[in-house]
Design a protein around this motif. Structure first.
Motif, PDB file in Angstrom:
ATOM      1  N   GLY A   1      18.380 -24.151 -52.352  1.00 20.34           N
ATOM      2  CA  GLY A   1      18.422 -24.165 -50.895  1.00 20.34           C
ATOM      3  C   GLY A   1      18.077 -25.545 -50.378  1.00 20.34           C
ATOM      4  N   MET A   2      18.412 -25.761 -49.105  1.00 21.95           N
ATOM      5  CA  MET A   2      18.083 -27.021 -48.442  1.00 21.95           C
ATOM      6  C   MET A   2      17.077 -26.771 -47.330  1.00 21.95           C
ATOM      7  SD  MET A   2      20.285 -29.411 -45.912  1.00 21.95           S
ATOM      8  CE  MET A   2      19.516 -30.888 -45.211  1.00 21.95           C
ATOM      9  N   SER A   3      16.202 -27.722 -47.109  1.00 26.12           N
ATOM     10  CA  SER A   3      15.209 -27.647 -46.044  1.00 26.12           C
ATOM     11  C   SER A   3      14.315 -26.424 -46.258  1.00 26.12           C
ATOM     12  CB  SER A   3      15.919 -27.634 -44.684  1.00 26.12           C
ATOM     13  OG  SER A   3      14.998 -27.793 -43.640  1.00 26.12           O
ATOM     14  N   MET A   4      14.210 -25.538 -45.283  1.00 28.69           N
ATOM     15  CA  MET A   4      13.374 -24.351 -45.496  1.00 28.69           C
ATOM     16  C   MET A   4      13.912 -23.514 -46.651  1.00 28.69           C
ATOM     17  SD  MET A   4      10.590 -23.177 -44.315  1.00 28.69           S
ATOM     18  CE  MET A   4       9.624 -21.735 -44.731  1.00 28.69           C
ATOM     19  N   GLY A   5      15.230 -23.577 -46.882  1.00 24.48           N
ATOM     20  CA  GLY A   5      15.807 -22.889 -48.040  1.00 24.48           C
ATOM     21  C   GLY A   5      15.285 -23.450 -49.344  1.00 24.48           C
ATOM     22  N   CYS A   6      15.028 -24.756 -49.374  1.00 26.57           N
ATOM     23  CA  CYS A   6      14.428 -25.393 -50.559  1.00 26.57           C
ATOM     24  C   CYS A   6      13.021 -24.840 -50.791  1.00 26.57           C
ATOM     25  CB  CYS A   6      14.382 -26.903 -50.351  1.00 26.57           C
ATOM     26  SG  CYS A   6      13.330 -27.806 -51.514  1.00 26.57           S
ATOM     27  N   THR A   7      12.232 -24.777 -49.713  1.00 26.16           N
ATOM     28  CA  THR A   7      10.877 -24.238 -49.840  1.00 26.16           C
ATOM     29  C   THR A   7      10.904 -22.792 -50.303  1.00 26.16           C
ATOM     30  OG1 THR A   7      10.131 -25.695 -48.063  1.00 26.16           O
ATOM     31  CG2 THR A   7       8.728 -23.810 -48.587  1.00 26.16           C
ATOM     32  N   ARG A   8      11.812 -22.004 -49.742  1.00 28.86           N
ATOM     33  CA  ARG A   8      11.920 -20.606 -50.152  1.00 28.86           C
ATOM     34  C   ARG A   8      12.311 -20.505 -51.625  1.00 28.86           C
ATOM     35  NH1 ARG A   8      16.112 -18.051 -46.436  1.00 28.86           N
ATOM     36  NH2 ARG A   8      15.454 -16.118 -47.443  1.00 28.86           N
ATOM     37  N   ALA A   9      13.159 -21.431 -52.094  1.00 32.39           N
ATOM     38  CA  ALA A   9      13.594 -21.393 -53.497  1.00 32.39           C
ATOM     39  C   ALA A   9      12.425 -21.650 -54.438  1.00 32.39           C
ATOM     40  CB  ALA A   9      14.713 -22.408 -53.726  1.00 32.39           C
ATOM     41  N   TRP A  10      11.587 -22.665 -54.143  1.00 29.41           N
ATOM     42  CA  TRP A  10      10.499 -22.928 -55.087  1.00 29.41           C
ATOM     43  C   TRP A  10       9.359 -21.930 -54.963  1.00 29.41           C
ATOM     44  CZ3 TRP A  10       6.074 -24.658 -52.544  1.00 29.41           C
ATOM     45  CH2 TRP A  10       6.179 -25.591 -51.503  1.00 29.41           C
ATOM     46  N   TRP A  11       9.188 -21.330 -53.800  1.00 26.89           N
ATOM     47  CA  TRP A  11       8.225 -20.227 -53.707  1.00 26.89           C
ATOM     48  C   TRP A  11       8.724 -19.009 -54.496  1.00 26.89           C
ATOM     49  CZ3 TRP A  11       3.384 -19.156 -52.410  1.00 26.89           C
ATOM     50  CH2 TRP A  11       2.682 -20.060 -51.608  1.00 26.89           C
ATOM     51  N   LEU A  12      10.009 -18.701 -54.353  1.00 27.01           N
ATOM     52  CA  LEU A  12      10.575 -17.565 -55.083  1.00 27.01           C
ATOM     53  C   LEU A  12      10.417 -17.755 -56.586  1.00 27.01           C
ATOM     54  CD1 LEU A  12      12.218 -14.922 -55.166  1.00 27.01           C
ATOM     55  CD2 LEU A  12      14.280 -16.334 -55.169  1.00 27.01           C
ATOM     56  N   SER A  13      10.731 -18.945 -57.051  1.00 28.05           N
ATOM     57  CA  SER A  13      10.607 -19.230 -58.477  1.00 28.05           C
ATOM     58  C   SER A  13       9.163 -19.137 -58.945  1.00 28.05           C
ATOM     59  CB  SER A  13      11.164 -20.625 -58.767  1.00 28.05           C
ATOM     60  OG  SER A  13      11.033 -20.946 -60.121  1.00 28.05           O
ATOM     61  N   ALA A  14       8.234 -19.535 -58.079  1.00 30.53           N
ATOM     62  CA  ALA A  14       6.815 -19.488 -58.434  1.00 30.53           C
ATOM     63  C   ALA A  14       6.326 -18.058 -58.640  1.00 30.53           C
ATOM     64  CB  ALA A  14       5.980 -20.182 -57.369  1.00 30.53           C
ATOM     65  N   ILE A  15       6.822 -17.141 -57.810  1.00 26.38           N
ATOM     66  CA  ILE A  15       6.283 -15.777 -57.865  1.00 26.38           C
ATOM     67  C   ILE A  15       7.142 -14.815 -58.665  1.00 26.38           C
ATOM     68  CG2 ILE A  15       5.109 -16.067 -55.658  1.00 26.38           C
ATOM     69  CD1 ILE A  15       7.287 -14.426 -54.329  1.00 26.38           C
ATOM     70  N   ASP A  16       8.333 -15.253 -59.101  1.00 30.78           N
ATOM     71  CA  ASP A  16       9.234 -14.351 -59.825  1.00 30.78           C
ATOM     72  C   ASP A  16       9.904 -15.106 -60.964  1.00 30.78           C
ATOM     73  OD1 ASP A  16      11.163 -12.542 -60.702  1.00 30.78           O
ATOM     74  OD2 ASP A  16      11.497 -11.750 -58.690  1.00 30.78           O
ATOM     75  N   ASP A  17       9.451 -14.846 -62.192  1.00 35.49           N
ATOM     76  CA  ASP A  17       9.977 -15.616 -63.328  1.00 35.49           C
ATOM     77  C   ASP A  17      11.364 -15.178 -63.770  1.00 35.49           C
ATOM     78  OD1 ASP A  17       9.392 -13.268 -64.613  1.00 35.49           O
ATOM     79  OD2 ASP A  17       7.766 -14.085 -65.838  1.00 35.49           O
ATOM     80  N   ARG A  18      11.985 -14.243 -63.037  1.00 32.18           N
ATOM     81  CA  ARG A  18      13.393 -13.947 -63.299  1.00 32.18           C
ATOM     82  C   ARG A  18      14.292 -15.100 -62.857  1.00 32.18           C
ATOM     83  NH1 ARG A  18      13.791  -8.177 -60.437  1.00 32.18           N
ATOM     84  NH2 ARG A  18      12.513  -9.367 -58.975  1.00 32.18           N
ATOM     85  N   VAL A  19      13.776 -15.975 -61.992  1.00 27.14           N
ATOM     86  CA  VAL A  19      14.515 -17.176 -61.619  1.00 27.14           C
ATOM     87  C   VAL A  19      14.403 -18.166 -62.769  1.00 27.14           C
ATOM     88  CG1 VAL A  19      14.675 -19.104 -60.001  1.00 27.14           C
ATOM     89  CG2 VAL A  19      14.092 -16.812 -59.171  1.00 27.14           C
ATOM     90  N   LYS A  20      15.531 -18.512 -63.377  1.00 31.51           N
ATOM     91  CA  LYS A  20      15.530 -19.321 -64.598  1.00 31.51           C
ATOM     92  C   LYS A  20      15.731 -20.804 -64.345  1.00 31.51           C
ATOM     93  CE  LYS A  20      15.001 -15.630 -67.057  1.00 31.51           C
ATOM     94  NZ  LYS A  20      13.639 -15.274 -67.487  1.00 31.51           N
ATOM     95  N   ALA A  21      16.226 -21.184 -63.162  1.00 28.92           N
ATOM     96  CA  ALA A  21      16.425 -22.595 -62.840  1.00 28.92           C
ATOM     97  C   ALA A  21      16.424 -22.755 -61.332  1.00 28.92           C
ATOM     98  CB  ALA A  21      17.742 -23.110 -63.422  1.00 28.92           C
TER      99      ALA A  21
END
Length: 234
Positions: A104-124
């Motif tokens: 994601g970009m901007s707030m979408g970027c922040t949401r992407a790294w928060w999502l990855s932090a709390i859910d290890d199903r995100v692989k990249a």
């Protein structure tokens, strides 16, 4: 109201509403026809492995609870509980669930790294134009917006602690050196701290951060290519 079916003694409405939290809820409403003015309603709750259809009136079946209530002049309402009836997850057979990325970009970027932090199903992860450390952002007098921060987070840790939860999964962050939402000194501090974490995992190649010169809060063609290449590689 999604649809209506007319029967001799009642009208069956299929309804949907948002529960105010996370999804659209399907339900039924059986309204008796021979009524005067407003009538009472009974909300019928199904049990384990059931569904709203348990209470759909069937006037030919003497054991039909919905039918009995409609005959007595009640409106009958029923919904599917989580993971029941039409709220059972169907999955996506086209998707390899072991290879999920987030970007994601901007707030979408922040949401992407928060999502990855709390859910290890995100692989990249690939983030664009919102990779910065809270301390440096605030030092530049940028408060951003209330939606950007978890209240009280700096009493415990800064943003590197959240971002580090993705390690050693692949993470690419792309920023502009003129972006007031991601000051370069905050980017450079995160590069040092996250680089050290990825080295601890012996996966330094899985973390990359690019700082584009003379670039503001924007998504350059080069960034788009880097994003696609990162997901192809990982």
């Amino acid at each position: 109201v999604v649809s209506r079916e007319e029967f001799d003694d009642y009208t069956l409405e299929r309804i949907e509403f948002h529960n105010g939290v996370d999804m659209v809820v399907p339900g039924i409403l059986a309204v008796p026809k021979h009524r005067k003015g407003r009538v009472p309603a009974v909300i019928c709750m199904h049990g384990h492995s059931g569904s709203k259809n348990e209470y759909r009136p069937n006037l030919e079946n003497p054991l039909s609870l919905g039918g009995m209530l409609v005959k007595k002049g009640f409106v009958v309402a029923a919904i599917d509980a989580y993971f029941n009836g039409d709220r059972v997850g169907k999955g996506r057979p086209e998707v390899d669930a072991d290879r999920i990325g987030a970007t994601g970009m901007s707030m979408g970027c922040t949401r992407a790294w928060w999502l990855s932090a709390i859910d290890d199903r995100v692989k990249a992860v690939v983030g664009v134009a919102c990779f910065t450390r809270y301390t440096e952002l605030l030092a530049h007098g940028k408060s951003h917006g209330i939606y950007y921060f978890v209240p009280g987070v700096l009493k415990h840790f800064d943003s590197e602690a959240i971002l580090a939860l993705t390690a050693p999964r692949p993470m690419l962050q792309l920023s502009g050196d003129q972006d007031h939402n991601a000051p370069p000194d905050g980017v450079e501090m995160l590069e040092k701290k996250l680089g050290a974490v990825y080295r601890l995992y012996q996966k330094p190649e899985n973390f990359r951060s690019g700082l584009y010169k003379n670039t503001g809060h924007e998504y350059l063609p080069e960034m788009r290519k880097a994003m696609g290449d990162w997901f192809v590689r990982h």
